[in-house]
Enzyme design. Structure first.
Site, mmCIF file in Angstrom:
data_model
loop_
_atom_site.group_PDB
_atom_site.id
_atom_site.type_symbol
_atom_site.label_atom_id
_atom_site.label_comp_id
_atom_site.label_asym_id
_atom_site.label_seq_id
_atom_site.Cartn_x
_atom_site.Cartn_y
_atom_site.Cartn_z
ATOM 1 N N SER A 136 11.730 142.915 65.441
ATOM 2 C CA SER A 136 11.680 142.200 66.710
ATOM 3 C C SER A 136 11.876 140.704 66.494
ATOM 4 O O SER A 136 11.489 140.155 65.455
ATOM 5 C CB SER A 136 10.299 142.455 67.333
ATOM 6 O OG SER A 136 10.060 141.580 68.393
ATOM 7 N N TYR A 162 0.472 143.137 67.037
ATOM 8 C CA TYR A 162 1.761 143.831 67.175
ATOM 9 C C TYR A 162 2.833 143.106 66.358
ATOM 10 O O TYR A 162 3.530 143.707 65.532
ATOM 11 C CB TYR A 162 2.193 143.930 68.645
ATOM 12 C CG TYR A 162 3.654 144.302 68.768
ATOM 13 C CD1 TYR A 162 4.073 145.600 68.487
ATOM 14 C CD2 TYR A 162 4.630 143.351 69.088
ATOM 15 C CE1 TYR A 162 5.420 145.942 68.543
ATOM 16 C CE2 TYR A 162 5.970 143.675 69.138
ATOM 17 C CZ TYR A 162 6.363 144.983 68.868
ATOM 18 O OH TYR A 162 7.704 145.315 68.907
ATOM 19 N N LYS A 166 5.043 144.130 62.735
ATOM 20 C CA LYS A 166 6.489 144.090 62.474
ATOM 21 C C LYS A 166 6.773 143.248 61.225
ATOM 22 O O LYS A 166 7.624 143.604 60.409
ATOM 23 C CB LYS A 166 7.251 143.520 63.680
ATOM 24 C CG LYS A 166 7.245 144.429 64.884
ATOM 25 C CD LYS A 166 8.007 145.727 64.636
ATOM 26 C CE LYS A 166 7.832 146.731 65.746
ATOM 27 N NZ LYS A 166 8.308 148.078 65.413
#
Ligand code: NAD
Ligand code: WQD
Length: 350
Positions: A136, A162, A166
């Site tokens: 992302s 979150y 990643k």
């Protein structure tokens, strides 16, 4: 065993798609079919609906292969590697809600990291060499100076569990390749995926209240939500609202197919990151105004406070994706808004 013999005799190219019933995964399944691959979805539908499979079957005219299981369950997941001989794997399965990850960090680390580790371990064990990982643009944080980020731009400390999952995921992959693994892995750093398939048969189906802008816009317009709040109007941008690089989900889906094709032609193990965006920025107000034109309606919205942790302005430098993958997005933000609205209208009619 029978399916393996069938694969070899018929040159069938099965691709494992974890999280393939989800928003980006389902659109990628369509593009895989259209480009001669046979996707195998592995998803336990914790954040998607079984009805996605019907939509996919209508679009592709094919019987969709899916296995309902938790990819954190190693033994259950391994059965899929025994059943099929994959030429590649696309790993989408993860939780993705930034706010929820702040409330429940362990839930995010456990699912997002264990799912990735299982996928990599099994890929090594069963010689599935070509891997695509969903990363992302969140890894870049707030860009300092220039707002266009290249793959070499600084990775900033993550602002949420979150985002950190990643970043750690990317590091796990890099460490694995450094250790001498034979896998070839592309980490695709998506910018802001929006839109839906042009048929309106699949699209974004957030469970609960959406947090992303476009589903919030379409759900407000259809009457599921009362009002959209624009988070902040005092940013240092031309109209005072934040700017993002919105990419049509079908363009993003095709980038995965191009990635698998590219990986198949690479002789050696590798780990590389690629930005997947359009290179163009659009503000929140521009999204609203375009939506109002496309839908020929007026949206109920107001300005509110800034949202904590929001990035002011960011978009992708796309030189690498264009050069390496020979892929360019073909759809505009207006196309994406049109398709997202068509999807919302169809959902409402159903
Ligand atoms: P999504 O929630 O729509 O799809 C994820 C799918 O994975 C769901 O169908 C869910 O049921 C499944 N899943 C999750 N954990 C699982 C598990 N343990 N076992 C089996 N299935 C599991 O999300 P999406 O928007 O399609 O995102 C796909 C990937 O792309 C995610 O890794 C996400 O972090 C990443 N990503 C998304 C965005 C975005 O804005 N949508 C942006 C950048 C990166
Ligand atoms: C876009 C713009 C908001 C909702 C998130 C994740 C990121 C990545 C992409 C996965 C912002 C504004 C939004 C609303 C608003 N996902 N907005 N009112 O913030 O770029 O990133 O999705 O990896 O990790 O954080 O996307 O769609 O939430 O917001 O004004 O009700 O819309 O402030 O400027 P974002 P978004």
């Amino acid at each position: 065993m029978i399916s393996r013999i069938f694969e070899i005799m018929n040159d069938v190219k099965h691709i494992l798609v974890t999280g393939g019933a989800g928003y980006i995964g389902s659109h990628t399944v369509v593009e895989l079919y259209e480009n001669g691959y046979i996707p195998v979805i592995v998803d336990d539908f914790r954040n998607s609906h079984l009805s996605v499979i019907n939509g996919l079957e209508k679009i592709t005219g094919q019987k969709i292969i899916y296995r309902k299981l938790d990819v954190c369950d190693y033994k259950a997941f391994e059965k899929v590697f025994i059943e099929f001989s994959f030429v590649g794997a696309i790993h989408f399965a993860a939780y993705k809600a930034v706010g929820e990850s702040v409330q429940s960090p362990l839930k995010y680390y456990k699912n997002n990291l264990l799912a990735l580790i299982n996928c990599l371990e099994l890929a090594e064990k069963y010689h599935v060499e070509n891997i695509v990982f969903s990363s992302s643009c969140t890894v870049y944080g707030e860009p300092t100076g220039v707002k266009t980020v290249t793959e070499e731009s600084k990775i900033q400390p993550a602002s949420s569990p979150y985002g950190n999952s990643k970043q750690i995921g990317e590091e796990i992959i890099d460490d694995l390749i450094k250790s001498g693994s034979s896998l070839k892995i592309l980490k695709l750093r998506y910018f802001n995926p929006v839109g839906a398939h042009e048929t309106g048969l699949i699209g974004e189906l957030p469970i609960g209240k959406p947090t992303n802008l476009l589903p919030f816009v379409t759900q407000t317009a259809i009457g599921k939500l009362d009002e959209l709040t624009v988070f902040g109007n005092d940013y240092n941008t031309p109209d005072g609202t934040c700017i993002r690089d919105y990419i049509h989900v079908c363009d993003l889906a095709l980038a995965h197919v191009k990635s698998i094709e590219w990986l198949e032609n690479q002789p050696n193990s590798l780990s590389d990151s690629i930005n997947i965006g359009t290179g163009k920025g659009t503000s929140v107000l521009e999204i609203i105004h375009t939506f109002e034109k496309v839908s020929e309606s007026s949206l109920n919205w107001k300005f509110g406070d800034r949202r904590d942790g929001d990035i002011e302005e960011i978009y992708a430098n796309v030189d690498k994706s264009w050069k390496l993958l020979k892929w360019k997005p073909t759809k505009t933000v207006k196309d994406a808004i049109f398709d997202a609205w068509n999807w919302e209208l169809k959902l409402n009619n159903d």
